[in-house]
Design an enzyme around this catalytic site. Structure first.
Site, PDB file in Angstrom:
ATOM      1  N   SER A  21      36.664  36.239  34.931  1.00  0.00           N
ATOM      2  CA  SER A  21      36.179  36.941  35.868  1.00  0.00           C
ATOM      3  C   SER A  21      36.320  38.639  35.747  1.00  0.00           C
ATOM      4  O   SER A  21      36.617  39.481  36.303  1.00  0.00           O
ATOM      5  CB  SER A  21      36.488  36.498  37.397  1.00  0.00           C
ATOM      6  OG  SER A  21      37.650  36.025  37.947  1.00  0.00           O
ATOM      7  N   LYS A  66      40.396  40.292  42.120  1.00  0.00           N
ATOM      8  CA  LYS A  66      39.346  40.500  42.270  1.00  0.00           C
ATOM      9  C   LYS A  66      39.681  42.419  42.323  1.00  0.00           C
ATOM     10  O   LYS A  66      41.264  42.384  42.642  1.00  0.00           O
ATOM     11  CB  LYS A  66      38.492  40.125  42.767  1.00  0.00           C
ATOM     12  CG  LYS A  66      38.054  39.319  42.771  1.00  0.00           C
ATOM     13  CD  LYS A  66      37.397  38.611  42.228  1.00  0.00           C
ATOM     14  CE  LYS A  66      36.987  36.732  42.095  1.00  0.00           C
ATOM     15  NZ  LYS A  66      36.538  36.945  40.458  1.00  0.00           N
TER      16      LYS A  66
END
Length: 180
Positions: free
Chosen positions: A51, A95
Site C-alpha cells: 500500500s 498511511k
C-alpha cells in the site's frame, strides 16, 4: 565437610549480594526507561505490504516513529502515520495523511477502472488517509475519515536498509486524482 563450611563462611556474601542487587537494579531501570521511550517518544516498526509503494519497500523497511506529535494532534497533509486500523484495532497500518479536519479531500472512487472522483469534507477530530499505491491500499476510500485518536505516531526516518537511510519527507501523494 567442615573445611568447606569454613570456606563458605569466609566468602564476602554481603558485598556479593550488594553488587548483584546493584546490577539487577540497573538492568530493571534500563528496561523501564527503554519501555517509556518506546511507548511515548520513539518506536521502530517494519511495515509490510504494497500500500505504501514506492515510498517503502514491499518486504518492509525499518522505520522510526515519532510519537510526540500525537499528544497535541499536530498532523499535517503529507505526513506518513502509524495508526490502528479502524476495521481491526489489533492491526497497525501505515498511511499518508491527505486531509485534516475541516478540509475537503478528493479521491479516485475506483482507480483501476475509471477517473471518477469524489470529494468529502473531513469532520472535526478526523483525518483522511490513503496509501501511496492506491491500486492496492485499504484506506479512507474504503473506511472513511479516521479518528485522530487511532494515530500512534508519525514516521520520520527510514533506518534500514542502510542504502535508503534518511528522513521521510511530508509530501503530497504522487497518485492524486487529476483535477477536472
Amino acid at each position: 565437610m567442615g573445611s568447606l563450611g569454613r570456606r563458605l563462611a569466609e566468602l564476602p556474601w554481603r558485598s556479593s549480594a550488594a553488587a548483584t542487587y546493584s546490577n539487577f537494579s540497573f538492568v530493571v531501570k534500563s528496561l523501564c526507561a527503554f519501555q517509556v521511550i518506546r511507548s511515548y517518544l520513539v518506536d521502530f516498526i517494519i511495515p509490510m505490504g504494497p500500500s505504501m509503494l514506492p515510498t517503502f519497500n514491499l518486504t518492509g523497511d525499518v522505520l522510526a516513529v515519532n510519537k510526540v506529535p500525537t499528544w497535541w494532534g499536530q498532523l499535517n497533509n503529507g505526513d506518513v502515520v502509524l495508526m490502528r486500523s479502524p476495521e481491526n484495532p489489533r492491526k497497525h497500518i501505515v498511511k499518508r495523511v491527505l486531509g485534516v479536519e475541516g478540509e475537503m479531500a478528493t479521491y479516485l472512487v475506483d482507480p483501476a477502472n475509471s477517473d471518477t472522483t469524489k470529494t468529502v469534507m473531513v469532520p472535526k477530530g478526523h483525518i483522511w488517509v490513503q496509501g501511496d499505491y492506491i491500486h492496492s491500499s485499504n484506506d479512507s476510500r474504503n473506511f472513511g475519515p479516521v479518528p485522530q485518536g487511532l494515530v500512534e505516531g508519525t514516521i520520520f526516518c527510514r533506518v534500514w536498509p542502510p542504502e535508503n537511510f534518511g528522513l521521510i519527507g511530508s509530501k503530497v501523494n504522487p497518485y492524486e486524482p487529476p483535477t477536472n
